[in-house]
Design a protein around this motif. Structure first.
Motif, PDB file in Angstrom:
ATOM      1  N   LEU A   1      14.342  -7.031  -1.689  1.00 32.17           N
ATOM      2  CA  LEU A   1      13.257  -8.111  -1.510  1.00 32.17           C
ATOM      3  C   LEU A   1      12.595  -7.880   0.033  1.00 32.17           C
ATOM      4  O   LEU A   1      11.527  -8.040   0.238  1.00 32.17           O
ATOM      5  CB  LEU A   1      13.859  -9.393  -1.856  1.00 32.17           C
ATOM      6  N   ALA A   2      13.434  -7.644   0.706  1.00 34.07           N
ATOM      7  CA  ALA A   2      13.041  -7.761   2.331  1.00 34.07           C
ATOM      8  C   ALA A   2      12.059  -6.528   2.498  1.00 34.07           C
ATOM      9  O   ALA A   2      11.433  -6.621   3.250  1.00 34.07           O
ATOM     10  CB  ALA A   2      14.383  -7.633   3.273  1.00 34.07           C
ATOM     11  N   ALA A   3      12.548  -5.245   1.882  1.00 36.25           N
ATOM     12  CA  ALA A   3      11.698  -4.252   1.940  1.00 36.25           C
ATOM     13  C   ALA A   3      10.428  -4.336   1.467  1.00 36.25           C
ATOM     14  O   ALA A   3       9.371  -3.841   2.045  1.00 36.25           O
ATOM     15  CB  ALA A   3      12.500  -3.040   1.380  1.00 36.25           C
ATOM     16  N   TRP A   4      10.288  -4.702   0.102  1.00 29.51           N
ATOM     17  CA  TRP A   4       9.006  -4.907  -0.499  1.00 29.51           C
ATOM     18  C   TRP A   4       8.232  -5.981   0.171  1.00 29.51           C
ATOM     19  O   TRP A   4       6.779  -5.906   0.415  1.00 29.51           O
ATOM     20  CB  TRP A   4       9.122  -5.349  -2.083  1.00 29.51           C
ATOM     21  N   GLY A   5       8.811  -7.365   0.582  1.00 32.90           N
ATOM     22  CA  GLY A   5       8.011  -8.359   1.342  1.00 32.90           C
ATOM     23  C   GLY A   5       7.474  -7.923   2.691  1.00 32.90           C
ATOM     24  O   GLY A   5       6.377  -8.221   2.866  1.00 32.90           O
ATOM     25  N   THR A   6       8.325  -6.880   3.358  1.00 32.47           N
ATOM     26  CA  THR A   6       7.857  -6.469   4.504  1.00 32.47           C
ATOM     27  C   THR A   6       6.721  -5.625   4.411  1.00 32.47           C
ATOM     28  O   THR A   6       5.653  -5.642   5.209  1.00 32.47           O
ATOM     29  CB  THR A   6       9.122  -6.138   5.418  1.00 32.47           C
ATOM     30  N   GLY A   7       6.899  -4.804   3.598  1.00 31.04           N
ATOM     31  CA  GLY A   7       5.869  -3.540   3.587  1.00 31.04           C
ATOM     32  C   GLY A   7       4.589  -4.149   3.155  1.00 31.04           C
ATOM     33  O   GLY A   7       3.437  -3.709   3.418  1.00 31.04           O
ATOM     34  N   LEU A   8       4.647  -4.990   2.132  1.00 31.00           N
ATOM     35  CA  LEU A   8       3.398  -5.716   1.411  1.00 31.00           C
ATOM     36  C   LEU A   8       2.643  -6.808   2.696  1.00 31.00           C
ATOM     37  O   LEU A   8       1.521  -6.794   2.920  1.00 31.00           O
ATOM     38  CB  LEU A   8       3.557  -6.616   0.419  1.00 31.00           C
ATOM     39  N   PHE A   9       3.508  -7.138   3.314  1.00 35.71           N
ATOM     40  CA  PHE A   9       3.300  -8.128   4.512  1.00 35.71           C
ATOM     41  C   PHE A   9       2.550  -7.404   5.794  1.00 35.71           C
ATOM     42  O   PHE A   9       1.282  -7.576   6.104  1.00 35.71           O
ATOM     43  CB  PHE A   9       4.135  -9.018   5.025  1.00 35.71           C
ATOM     44  N   GLU A  10       3.183  -6.392   6.075  1.00 36.99           N
ATOM     45  CA  GLU A  10       2.546  -5.398   6.955  1.00 36.99           C
ATOM     46  C   GLU A  10       1.295  -4.866   6.521  1.00 36.99           C
ATOM     47  O   GLU A  10       0.239  -5.034   7.274  1.00 36.99           O
ATOM     48  CB  GLU A  10       3.588  -4.349   7.296  1.00 36.99           C
ATOM     49  N   LEU A  11       1.140  -4.426   5.470  1.00 31.48           N
ATOM     50  CA  LEU A  11      -0.256  -3.752   4.757  1.00 31.48           C
ATOM     51  C   LEU A  11      -1.250  -4.593   4.674  1.00 31.48           C
ATOM     52  O   LEU A  11      -2.192  -4.474   5.297  1.00 31.48           O
ATOM     53  CB  LEU A  11       0.205  -2.841   3.343  1.00 31.48           C
ATOM     54  N   ILE A  12      -0.998  -5.711   4.029  1.00 30.57           N
ATOM     55  CA  ILE A  12      -1.945  -6.707   3.805  1.00 30.57           C
ATOM     56  C   ILE A  12      -2.528  -7.516   5.258  1.00 30.57           C
ATOM     57  O   ILE A  12      -3.540  -7.536   5.318  1.00 30.57           O
ATOM     58  CB  ILE A  12      -1.615  -7.896   2.745  1.00 30.57           C
ATOM     59  N   ALA A  13      -1.458  -7.828   5.881  1.00 32.64           N
ATOM     60  CA  ALA A  13      -1.891  -8.354   7.387  1.00 32.64           C
ATOM     61  C   ALA A  13      -2.733  -7.600   8.081  1.00 32.64           C
ATOM     62  O   ALA A  13      -3.765  -7.955   8.717  1.00 32.64           O
ATOM     63  CB  ALA A  13      -0.453  -8.989   7.805  1.00 32.64           C
ATOM     64  N   GLY A  14      -2.195  -6.389   8.179  1.00 31.28           N
ATOM     65  CA  GLY A  14      -2.862  -5.303   8.594  1.00 31.28           C
ATOM     66  C   GLY A  14      -4.381  -5.169   8.489  1.00 31.28           C
ATOM     67  O   GLY A  14      -5.297  -5.203   9.107  1.00 31.28           O
ATOM     68  N   LEU A  15      -4.570  -5.048   7.172  1.00 35.76           N
ATOM     69  CA  LEU A  15      -6.075  -4.911   6.465  1.00 35.76           C
ATOM     70  C   LEU A  15      -6.897  -6.333   6.751  1.00 35.76           C
ATOM     71  O   LEU A  15      -8.006  -6.093   7.148  1.00 35.76           O
ATOM     72  CB  LEU A  15      -5.845  -4.697   5.027  1.00 35.76           C
ATOM     73  N   LEU A  16      -6.198  -7.428   6.959  1.00 37.69           N
ATOM     74  CA  LEU A  16      -6.992  -8.528   7.303  1.00 37.69           C
ATOM     75  C   LEU A  16      -7.291  -8.568   8.617  1.00 37.69           C
ATOM     76  O   LEU A  16      -8.359  -8.921   8.911  1.00 37.69           O
ATOM     77  CB  LEU A  16      -6.090  -9.790   6.719  1.00 37.69           C
ATOM     78  N   ILE A  17      -6.361  -8.013   9.421  1.00 43.28           N
ATOM     79  CA  ILE A  17      -6.701  -8.038  11.142  1.00 43.28           C
ATOM     80  C   ILE A  17      -7.822  -7.156  11.051  1.00 43.28           C
ATOM     81  O   ILE A  17      -8.567  -7.105  11.858  1.00 43.28           O
ATOM     82  CB  ILE A  17      -5.571  -7.728  11.901  1.00 43.28           C
ATOM     83  N   LEU A  18      -7.814  -6.058  10.384  1.00 46.19           N
ATOM     84  CA  LEU A  18      -8.706  -4.901  10.536  1.00 46.19           C
ATOM     85  C   LEU A  18     -10.189  -5.338  10.272  1.00 46.19           C
ATOM     86  O   LEU A  18     -11.139  -5.148  10.830  1.00 46.19           O
ATOM     87  CB  LEU A  18      -8.630  -3.697   9.515  1.00 46.19           C
ATOM     88  N   VAL A  19     -10.529  -6.037   9.058  1.00 47.33           N
ATOM     89  CA  VAL A  19     -11.833  -6.472   8.803  1.00 47.33           C
ATOM     90  C   VAL A  19     -12.099  -7.802   9.419  1.00 47.33           C
ATOM     91  O   VAL A  19     -13.152  -8.377   9.284  1.00 47.33           O
ATOM     92  CB  VAL A  19     -11.507  -6.438   7.081  1.00 47.33           C
ATOM     93  N   GLY A  20     -10.935  -8.567  10.098  1.00 48.13           N
ATOM     94  CA  GLY A  20     -11.185  -9.657  10.891  1.00 48.13           C
ATOM     95  C   GLY A  20     -11.388 -11.040   9.753  1.00 48.13           C
ATOM     96  O   GLY A  20     -12.281 -11.791   9.859  1.00 48.13           O
ATOM     97  N   PHE A  21     -10.311 -10.987   8.743  1.00 49.84           N
ATOM     98  CA  PHE A  21     -10.546 -12.005   7.805  1.00 49.84           C
ATOM     99  C   PHE A  21      -9.417 -12.941   7.930  1.00 49.84           C
ATOM    100  O   PHE A  21      -8.457 -12.568   7.956  1.00 49.84           O
ATOM    101  CB  PHE A  21     -10.710 -11.525   6.309  1.00 49.84           C
TER     102      PHE A  21
END
Length: 139
Positions: free
Chosen positions: A46-66
């Motif tokens: 659960l930690a692995a999936w949660g961390t991977g998804l969080f990093e990817l999605i949060a990183g993309l949101l920062i990238l586009v500035g949303f």
């Protein structure tokens, strides 16, 4: 214009760490699970999936500035927690202990960058600054 350019570069540089990290964690989920299990975390899958998804999605949101302010605050907290879980007191010899201390300090510094981004907002050159009804400026 200079302010917006610097905010864009800040978002690009910060996202350049989290998007690939999240992608790598998810595409090598077995290795990520083993890493978290090795840290002694409960529910490493659960930690692995949660961390991977969080990093990817949060990183993309920062990238586009949303939703930048909220996401930046979440990433600041994530950096502090991840730094202490993954690096504090780690390292069997002097070299690895030194590297882990440096990585902990990197995570703390990243948290500072995210806190500054949370305060400044994403700037005009972002999804937040373009017609989503979210102010890009501090009021």
């Amino acid at each position: 214009m200079f302010r917006n350019a610097l905010l864009l570069v800040s978002r690009l540089l910060l996202a350049a760490l989290f998007v690939p990290s999240g992608f790598q964690a998810l595409t090598n989920i077995g290795g990520t699970i083993n890493y978290f299990a090795g840290l002694g975390l409960p529910l490493p899958t659960l930690a692995a999936w949660g961390t991977g998804l969080f990093e990817l999605i949060a990183g993309l949101l920062i990238l586009v500035g949303f939703q930048t302010r909220i996401v930046a605050l979440l990433l600041a907290a994530f950096c502090i927690v991840a730094g202490f879980i993954g690096h504090y007191g780690q390292g069997d010899d002097a070299t690895f202990a030194f590297l882990h201390r440096q990585m902990l300090m990197k995570d703390i510094a990243l948290a500072g960058g995210f806190l500054a981004l949370a305060m400044a907002g994403a700037g005009t050159w972002s999804a937040d600054g373009r017609g989503f009804g979210i102010s890009a400026e501090v009021t």
